[in-house]
Design a protein around this motif. Sequence first.
Motif, PDB file in Angstrom:
ATOM      1  N   CYS A  63      -4.655  12.115  -2.264  1.00 30.47           N
ATOM      2  CA  CYS A  63      -4.515  13.515  -2.690  1.00 30.47           C
ATOM      3  C   CYS A  63      -3.160  14.116  -2.342  1.00 30.47           C
ATOM      4  CB  CYS A  63      -5.633  14.357  -2.073  1.00 30.47           C
ATOM      5  SG  CYS A  63      -5.557  14.420  -0.254  1.00 30.47           S
ATOM      6  N   ARG A  64      -2.249  13.347  -1.693  1.00 34.13           N
ATOM      7  CA  ARG A  64      -0.895  13.776  -1.355  1.00 34.13           C
ATOM      8  C   ARG A  64      -0.859  14.863  -0.300  1.00 34.13           C
ATOM      9  NH1 ARG A  64       1.752   9.886  -1.914  1.00 34.13           N
ATOM     10  NH2 ARG A  64       3.667  11.136  -1.810  1.00 34.13           N
ATOM     11  N   LYS A  65      -1.962  15.068   0.431  1.00 36.35           N
ATOM     12  CA  LYS A  65      -1.909  15.966   1.585  1.00 36.35           C
ATOM     13  C   LYS A  65      -1.341  15.213   2.785  1.00 36.35           C
ATOM     14  CE  LYS A  65      -5.812  18.878   0.148  1.00 36.35           C
ATOM     15  NZ  LYS A  65      -7.163  19.376   0.512  1.00 36.35           N
ATOM     16  N   SER A  66      -1.225  15.902   3.903  1.00 30.19           N
ATOM     17  CA  SER A  66      -0.642  15.287   5.086  1.00 30.19           C
ATOM     18  C   SER A  66      -1.486  14.098   5.541  1.00 30.19           C
ATOM     19  CB  SER A  66      -0.548  16.318   6.218  1.00 30.19           C
ATOM     20  OG  SER A  66      -0.042  15.716   7.389  1.00 30.19           O
ATOM     21  N   GLY A  67      -0.842  12.941   5.746  1.00 25.34           N
ATOM     22  CA  GLY A  67      -1.557  11.742   6.164  1.00 25.34           C
ATOM     23  C   GLY A  67      -1.780  11.734   7.664  1.00 25.34           C
ATOM     24  N   GLU A  68      -3.051  11.760   8.063  1.00 22.88           N
ATOM     25  CA  GLU A  68      -3.405  11.765   9.483  1.00 22.88           C
ATOM     26  C   GLU A  68      -3.964  10.428   9.945  1.00 22.88           C
ATOM     27  OE1 GLU A  68      -2.764  14.241  11.386  1.00 22.88           O
ATOM     28  OE2 GLU A  68      -2.138  15.664   9.829  1.00 22.88           O
ATOM     29  N   PHE A  69      -4.368   9.565   9.010  1.00 24.49           N
ATOM     30  CA  PHE A  69      -4.960   8.273   9.341  1.00 24.49           C
ATOM     31  C   PHE A  69      -4.310   7.197   8.475  1.00 24.49           C
ATOM     32  CE2 PHE A  69      -8.054  11.488  10.339  1.00 24.49           C
ATOM     33  CZ  PHE A  69      -8.602  11.088  11.537  1.00 24.49           C
ATOM     34  N   TRP A  70      -4.442   5.951   8.929  1.00 26.77           N
ATOM     35  CA  TRP A  70      -3.925   4.810   8.158  1.00 26.77           C
ATOM     36  C   TRP A  70      -4.920   3.676   8.240  1.00 26.77           C
ATOM     37  CZ3 TRP A  70      -2.113  -0.263   9.195  1.00 26.77           C
ATOM     38  CH2 TRP A  70      -1.432  -0.868   8.134  1.00 26.77           C
ATOM     39  N   CYS A  71      -5.286   3.114   7.059  1.00 27.36           N
ATOM     40  CA  CYS A  71      -6.244   2.015   6.982  1.00 27.36           C
ATOM     41  C   CYS A  71      -5.490   0.705   6.818  1.00 27.36           C
ATOM     42  CB  CYS A  71      -7.213   2.222   5.812  1.00 27.36           C
ATOM     43  SG  CYS A  71      -8.356   0.830   5.598  1.00 27.36           S
ATOM     44  N   SER A  72      -5.738  -0.244   7.720  1.00 25.95           N
ATOM     45  CA  SER A  72      -5.033  -1.525   7.672  1.00 25.95           C
ATOM     46  C   SER A  72      -5.556  -2.419   6.564  1.00 25.95           C
ATOM     47  CB  SER A  72      -5.175  -2.241   9.023  1.00 25.95           C
ATOM     48  OG  SER A  72      -6.547  -2.447   9.333  1.00 25.95           O
ATOM     49  N   GLU A  73      -6.784  -2.163   6.069  1.00 23.08           N
ATOM     50  CA  GLU A  73      -7.323  -2.948   4.969  1.00 23.08           C
ATOM     51  C   GLU A  73      -6.802  -2.436   3.623  1.00 23.08           C
ATOM     52  OE1 GLU A  73      -9.183  -5.625   4.787  1.00 23.08           O
ATOM     53  OE2 GLU A  73      -9.295  -5.904   6.954  1.00 23.08           O
ATOM     54  N   CYS A  74      -6.865  -1.118   3.420  1.00 22.92           N
ATOM     55  CA  CYS A  74      -6.375  -0.527   2.172  1.00 22.92           C
ATOM     56  C   CYS A  74      -4.858  -0.409   2.154  1.00 22.92           C
ATOM     57  CB  CYS A  74      -6.983   0.865   1.971  1.00 22.92           C
ATOM     58  SG  CYS A  74      -8.774   0.896   1.959  1.00 22.92           S
ATOM     59  N   PHE A  75      -4.238  -0.442   3.367  1.00 23.62           N
ATOM     60  CA  PHE A  75      -2.795  -0.253   3.496  1.00 23.62           C
ATOM     61  C   PHE A  75      -2.397   1.112   2.925  1.00 23.62           C
ATOM     62  CE2 PHE A  75      -0.501  -3.605   5.422  1.00 23.62           C
ATOM     63  CZ  PHE A  75       0.844  -3.310   5.305  1.00 23.62           C
ATOM     64  N   GLU A  76      -3.181   2.138   3.248  1.00 23.26           N
ATOM     65  CA  GLU A  76      -2.960   3.473   2.713  1.00 23.26           C
ATOM     66  C   GLU A  76      -3.068   4.508   3.815  1.00 23.26           C
ATOM     67  OE1 GLU A  76      -5.791   4.122  -0.362  1.00 23.26           O
ATOM     68  OE2 GLU A  76      -4.681   2.972  -1.872  1.00 23.26           O
ATOM     69  N   PHE A  77      -2.344   5.641   3.618  1.00 24.11           N
ATOM     70  CA  PHE A  77      -2.478   6.803   4.482  1.00 24.11           C
ATOM     71  C   PHE A  77      -3.594   7.692   3.933  1.00 24.11           C
ATOM     72  CE2 PHE A  77       1.908   5.521   5.342  1.00 24.11           C
ATOM     73  CZ  PHE A  77       1.907   5.567   6.730  1.00 24.11           C
ATOM     74  N   LEU A  78      -4.308   8.348   4.842  1.00 22.64           N
ATOM     75  CA  LEU A  78      -5.448   9.189   4.461  1.00 22.64           C
ATOM     76  C   LEU A  78      -5.355  10.525   5.172  1.00 22.64           C
ATOM     77  CD1 LEU A  78      -8.209   6.468   4.948  1.00 22.64           C
ATOM     78  CD2 LEU A  78      -7.268   7.197   2.748  1.00 22.64           C
ATOM     79  N   CYS A  79      -5.698  11.597   4.450  1.00 21.21           N
ATOM     80  CA  CYS A  79      -5.854  12.888   5.113  1.00 21.21           C
ATOM     81  C   CYS A  79      -7.229  12.922   5.764  1.00 21.21           C
ATOM     82  CB  CYS A  79      -5.693  14.017   4.098  1.00 21.21           C
ATOM     83  SG  CYS A  79      -6.982  14.036   2.844  1.00 21.21           S
TER      84      CYS A  79
ATOM     85  N   ARG B 166     -17.211   1.784   5.591  1.00 21.72           N
ATOM     86  CA  ARG B 166     -17.350   1.372   6.989  1.00 21.72           C
ATOM     87  C   ARG B 166     -18.079   0.034   7.119  1.00 21.72           C
ATOM     88  NH1 ARG B 166     -21.895   5.591   9.328  1.00 21.72           N
ATOM     89  NH2 ARG B 166     -23.469   5.265   7.716  1.00 21.72           N
ATOM     90  N   TRP B 167     -18.935  -0.299   6.134  1.00 21.06           N
ATOM     91  CA  TRP B 167     -19.654  -1.570   6.215  1.00 21.06           C
ATOM     92  C   TRP B 167     -18.787  -2.745   5.764  1.00 21.06           C
ATOM     93  CZ3 TRP B 167     -23.392  -0.640   9.208  1.00 21.06           C
ATOM     94  CH2 TRP B 167     -24.124   0.546   9.145  1.00 21.06           C
ATOM     95  N   GLU B 168     -17.626  -2.494   5.255  1.00 25.07           N
ATOM     96  CA  GLU B 168     -16.730  -3.565   4.820  1.00 25.07           C
ATOM     97  C   GLU B 168     -15.603  -3.804   5.828  1.00 25.07           C
ATOM     98  OE1 GLU B 168     -15.369  -3.142   0.865  1.00 25.07           O
ATOM     99  OE2 GLU B 168     -17.305  -2.498   0.063  1.00 25.07           O
ATOM    100  N   SER B 169     -15.806  -3.368   7.050  1.00 23.98           N
ATOM    101  CA  SER B 169     -14.863  -3.605   8.164  1.00 23.98           C
ATOM    102  C   SER B 169     -13.502  -2.963   7.933  1.00 23.98           C
ATOM    103  CB  SER B 169     -14.684  -5.118   8.395  1.00 23.98           C
ATOM    104  OG  SER B 169     -15.906  -5.720   8.701  1.00 23.98           O
ATOM    105  N   HIS B 170     -13.485  -1.841   7.220  1.00 21.14           N
ATOM    106  CA  HIS B 170     -12.231  -1.105   7.069  1.00 21.14           C
ATOM    107  C   HIS B 170     -12.017  -0.253   8.311  1.00 21.14           C
ATOM    108  CE1 HIS B 170     -11.209  -1.437   2.581  1.00 21.14           C
ATOM    109  NE2 HIS B 170     -12.026  -2.431   2.908  1.00 21.14           N
ATOM    110  N   ARG B 171     -10.911  -0.486   9.003  1.00 18.90           N
ATOM    111  CA  ARG B 171     -10.637   0.227  10.248  1.00 18.90           C
ATOM    112  C   ARG B 171      -9.436   1.142  10.036  1.00 18.90           C
ATOM    113  NH1 ARG B 171     -11.184  -4.520  14.859  1.00 18.90           N
ATOM    114  NH2 ARG B 171     -13.273  -5.241  14.270  1.00 18.90           N
ATOM    115  N   ALA B 172      -9.723   2.419   9.948  1.00 18.69           N
ATOM    116  CA  ALA B 172      -8.649   3.404   9.810  1.00 18.69           C
ATOM    117  C   ALA B 172      -8.347   3.989  11.179  1.00 18.69           C
ATOM    118  CB  ALA B 172      -9.053   4.497   8.834  1.00 18.69           C
ATOM    119  N   LYS B 173      -7.074   3.978  11.566  1.00  8.94           N
ATOM    120  CA  LYS B 173      -6.669   4.499  12.871  1.00  8.94           C
ATOM    121  C   LYS B 173      -5.891   5.793  12.687  1.00  8.94           C
ATOM    122  CE  LYS B 173      -5.402   1.930  16.177  1.00  8.94           C
ATOM    123  NZ  LYS B 173      -4.663   1.031  17.071  1.00  8.94           N
TER     124      LYS B 173
END
Length: 338
Positions: free
Chosen positions: A83-99, A111-118
């Motif tokens: 959504c192009r908002k401020s990225g507060e998290f990053w997922c190592s599986e998707c390789f994407e920033f997330l608000c 969460r059941w597919e072992s996606h770990r967003a830090k």
Amino acid sequence: EDDFQFLLCEGCRQESPHLKLLTCLHTLCLGCLGKDEPVRQCPMCCTAIPQANMDNLLFTNLQARLRVYKQIVGGLDLFCDNCRKSGEFWCSECFEFLCTKCFEAHQRYLRWESHRAKRVMDIRAGSAKDFLEGIRRSGSLSCSNPDHKSQPVSIYCQRCEKALCCSCALLDNQHAPFRDIRSETQRRQEELSSMERELRRRRSGFEATYASLQGEAARLEEAQREMRELIRQRVEQLVRLIRREEEELVGLVEARQEQGRRELARELRHVEGVLRRMEAGGRLVEKMSLYATEQEVMDMQPFIKGSLQELQRLQPLRAGDQVEPGPFAECRARLQAL
């Protein structure tokens, strides 16, 4: 930066997205491989380079991960990839920033597919090694069947040497025998470590050979030094003899040279004066044609004409008129004798 210098091309020491792992186990970029195209030898160890080389996936992927880490540490352009908002998290599986909002949806559906967003702040507080270690733990294999890429892989087929998902193992009876994928990964790593230890043990023999060759090179260098010294001494003897001859020849030349210099200087002054007179005459005629009145032309033309006629009678020296002084021929003969 110093910890990850091994990711650079070993030839030009530059970062490149196209690194090739050669059979000699050196890593070069396409630019360095292209420079050696006619010879096809590794510039590091001179081993022949085959036509087909493997992409160094480890180095290429590490470069991509470190670019993400630098982006996070720098704190610039961290926007949610959805959504192009401020990225507060990053997922190592998707390789994407997330608000925050997209992170909550991400956790709900993946969460059941072992996606770990830090959290970005937690990544920024850690080191680059911690960041890479986290990605390594969360990294997962993909099934070799393109229709099953979303399914987790936990089985290794020893017959076809591929990682499989449970669906492939159950539906295709040609796959057998099986083993756990983690065990296979560890077995391969231990196999490489064992081979590296064996090479380390055999290294002593090559080190002894290398030391022997270095000694031979040192002896050859010493023999060369002695021969160079002998040559230098003999040449110095010859030089002393030639120096005496040089003094006599130089004395012979200098006498005629001084006389020739004076004559040439006189001729140069004469020719220079003629050139200046010609230049002045041309300039005066040009200005008269532009600005002189009829009275001025009538008064001055005879005088100027006489001067120009005198200049016209002068002839430059021809190349054949300049003859080499006599003593120089004697010098050439003596030099030829030497």
